[in-house]
Motif scaffolding. Structure first.
Motif, PDB file in Angstrom:
ATOM      1  N   ASP A  69      53.862  90.456 121.212  1.00 45.60           N
ATOM      2  CA  ASP A  69      55.311  90.613 121.129  1.00 45.60           C
ATOM      3  C   ASP A  69      55.864  89.779 119.985  1.00 45.60           C
ATOM      4  O   ASP A  69      55.490  88.613 119.808  1.00 45.60           O
ATOM      5  CB  ASP A  69      55.980  90.173 122.440  1.00 45.60           C
TER       6      ASP A  69
ATOM      7  N   ASP B  97      59.822  89.453 117.938  1.00 49.77           N
ATOM      8  CA  ASP B  97      61.196  89.920 117.745  1.00 49.77           C
ATOM      9  C   ASP B  97      61.544  91.060 118.698  1.00 49.77           C
ATOM     10  O   ASP B  97      62.095  92.098 118.302  1.00 49.77           O
ATOM     11  CB  ASP B  97      61.416  90.375 116.299  1.00 49.77           C
ATOM     12  N   SER B  98      61.149  90.888 119.952  1.00 47.72           N
ATOM     13  CA  SER B  98      61.439  91.865 121.015  1.00 47.72           C
ATOM     14  C   SER B  98      60.744  93.211 120.801  1.00 47.72           C
ATOM     15  O   SER B  98      61.122  94.216 121.397  1.00 47.72           O
ATOM     16  CB  SER B  98      62.963  92.095 121.124  1.00 47.72           C
ATOM     17  N   THR B  99      59.749  93.224 119.932  1.00 47.93           N
ATOM     18  CA  THR B  99      59.005  94.453 119.688  1.00 47.93           C
ATOM     19  C   THR B  99      57.542  94.244 120.059  1.00 47.93           C
ATOM     20  O   THR B  99      56.911  93.267 119.636  1.00 47.93           O
ATOM     21  CB  THR B  99      59.080  94.863 118.201  1.00 47.93           C
TER      22      THR B  99
END
Length: 419
Positions: free
Chosen positions: A384, A386-388
C-alpha cells in the motif's frame, strides 16, 4: 508401429499402461503409490519394472536413469482439481502436475502425456494451466490441452478427462489429436452377456432398460468405506438404468432371481464399462479384494482413450502423416488475463493497471474474487502506498521438487489415506 519407450508415473492399475502398450510403447518403468494397483500391473506384465512408493521419492527411482525416453506419461492425482473436492490446486499435497512438468525438463523425453479430471479445465485453474504451458515452452516443448470423453472412443461411458500433450518443438508439427466418434454401444449391450451368465431370466429386459451410455464411474478413495458407484446424483442416474449403485456384487444374478430384480454391477462389469474386455486385446486381470479391485478400475484412464492419444503421439514421433502448422493445433483453452498481466510486469501494478493490461474493465468485486483465486496457487505480494494498493506476482506455490516444500511432511502424515 515401431517400438517406442515410455516411463509411466502414477500408473494406477494399468488403464493408461495397456492403452500405451497397444499404441506401440514399451514400458521401461512404471511407478505407483498403491500396492494393490502395483500388484495388478505385475500380475499382467511380470517382465515390467514396477516400483511402489511416492513417485517424488528419490529412494523409489532415479529419473536421471531414464533421460531421453520417448514418452513420459502419467495420471497424476485428481483430488487437487476435482469439482467434487475443495479444488485446492497447488495447495494440495497430492498435486503433482507442475512437478511432472519439471520432471520432463529433467528427463527430457520427446513427448509428455498427462491426464486429469475435467475440473482442471475450469476457470478456477486458468492461471495454473497457463503456468504449465509457459513452463513447457521455456523447456522447449509445444503443448496443448483437450477435453476428451471416453464415449467418443468406443467406451460406453461419459468419463470426460482433461489431457495435456507436449512434444519437442521440432516434432510437434506432426501431432494431431485423435479423431472422435461417439459410441453407439449402450450399457445394456455391453453388459448383457455378463448379466445373463448365471441364468437370470430378467437380463434381456434389464438390457433394454439400460439403453444409454453410463455416467462416469467414480473410483472413490481410501477415505471412504466400501465400493459404490458414486455420490447421490450418480446413484440416482444408475437407478434409471435399473442398477443398484449402493455397492458392488460378487456375481451376476442367478436363475432364481425375479425378473424385476435390480442388480448391482460386478467389478468385471465395471471394468467392461471402463473399456477393458475379457478375451480381447483389452483383456486385463485385477488383483486384491473386491473393494480394492473396484477402486483400481474406477480410478483408471480407459485403455481405448489412452491408446488413441498414444497412437497420435507415436505418429508424431515417427513423423508419419501430414506435417502441420503448429499454430493450427492450438486449442481454445481459456487462460487468465489477470495472471498474464501480473506475470509480464517487472514492477508492482495497481488494480487499474492490471485491469487495463488484462484488456477489459472488471468490477471491483470480481477483481477481488479473481485475485483471491490466483492467490490460492501463486504468491502475490500486496503493498500500500498513498491509499493505493499494488500487486506483484512473486512465484508459484506448488510442489515442483523442492526439498523443503511442506508437501513432504503433509504427504507423510496422510499417505495411508491417499489413493
Amino acid at each position: 508401429m515401431s517400438e517406442l519407450t515410455v516411463v509411466e508415473i502414477c500408473a494406477g492399475a494399468g488403464g493408461q499402461s495397456l492403452g500405451l502398450e497397444l499404441a506401440g510403447f514399451e514400458h521401461r518403468l512404471a511407478v505407483e503409490l498403491d500396492e494393490n494397483a502395483a500388484a495388478t500391473l505385475r500380475e499382467n506384465r511380470p517382465s515390467w519394472d514396477v516400483r511402489v512408493g511416492d513417485v517424488a521419492d528419490v529412494e523409489v527411482w532415479n529419473p536421471d536413469e531414464f533421460k531421453g525416453v520417448d514418452l513420459l506419461a502419467g495420471g497424476v492425482p485428481c483430488p487437487p482439481f476435482s469439482i467434487a473436492g475443495k479444488q485446492l490446486g497447488a495447495n494440495d499435497e497430492r498435486d503433482l502436475f507442475a512437478w511432472a512438468v519439471e520432471l520432463a525438463g529433467r528427463m527430457q523425453p520427446r513427448a509428455l502425456l498427462l491426464e486429469n479430471v475435467r475440473g482442471l479445465s475450469m476457470p478456477r485453474f486458468a492461471a495454473y494451466r497457463q503456468h504449465v504451458k509457459d513452463r513447457l515452452s521455456e523447456l522447449g516443448y509445444w503443448s496443448d490441452w483437450k477435453l476428451l470423453e471416453a464415449r467418443n472412443f468406443g467406451v460406453p461411458q461419459l468419463r470426460p478427462r482433461f489431457v495435456l500433450v507436449a512434444l519437442r518443438s521440432d516434432e510437434a508439427q506432426w501431432f494431431e489429436w485423435p479423431e472422435e466418434e461417439q459410441t453407439e454401444m449402450t450399457v445394456g449391450q455391453a453388459l448383457y452377456e455378463m448379466m445373463a451368465a448365471n441364468g437370470w431370466s430378467g437380463a434381456e429386459l434389464w438390457a433394454k432398460r439400460a439403453s444409454r451410455i453410463a455416467p462416469t464411474i467414480v473410483g472413490g478413495s481410501k477415505k471412504h468405506g466400501g465400493a459404490d458407484l458414486g455420490p447421490t446424483r450418480a446413484k440416482a442416474a444408475w437407478r434409471e438404468f435399473g442398477v443398484d449403485a449402493k455397492g458392488v456384487a460378487d456375481g451376476a444374478p442367478g436363475a432364481d432371481f425375479p425378473v424385476d430384480f435390480v442388480p448391482r454391477l460386478t467389478t468385471e462389469m465395471v471394468a467392461r464399462i471402463q473399456g477393458w474386455q475379457v478375451g480381447s486385446e483389452y483383456d486385463w486381470t485385477f488383483t486384491g479384494r473386491k473393494t480394492t479391485r473396484y477402486r483400481q478400475i474406477g480410478n483408471a484412464f480407459p485403455p481405448p482413450v489412452a491408446r488413441a492419444v498414444g497412437e497420435s503421439i507415436a505418429r508424431a514421433l515417427l513423423k508419419t502423416g501430414e506435417r502441420k502448422d503448429r499454430s493450427s493445433l492450438e486449442a481454445e483453452v481459456m487462460h487468465d488475463a489477470i495472471y498474464a498481466a501480473l506475470k509480464a510486469a517487472t514492477t508492482p501494478l495497481t488494480a487499474q493497471q492490471i485491469m487495463r493490461e488484462a484488456g477489459g474493465r472488471i468490477e471491483a468485486r470480481e477483481f477481488e474474487r479473481r485475485m483471491a483465486m490466483l492467490a490460492r496457487d501463486f504468491v502475490i505480494e500486496e503493498s500500500d502506498s498513498d491509499s493505493t494498493r499494488s500487486y506483484q506476482l512473486m512465484g508459484f506455490k506448488g510442489f515442483v521438487g523442492q526439498d523443503d516444500h511442506e508437501r513432504h511432511a503433509v504427504f507423510a502424515e496422510t499417505r495411508a489415506r491417499i489413493s
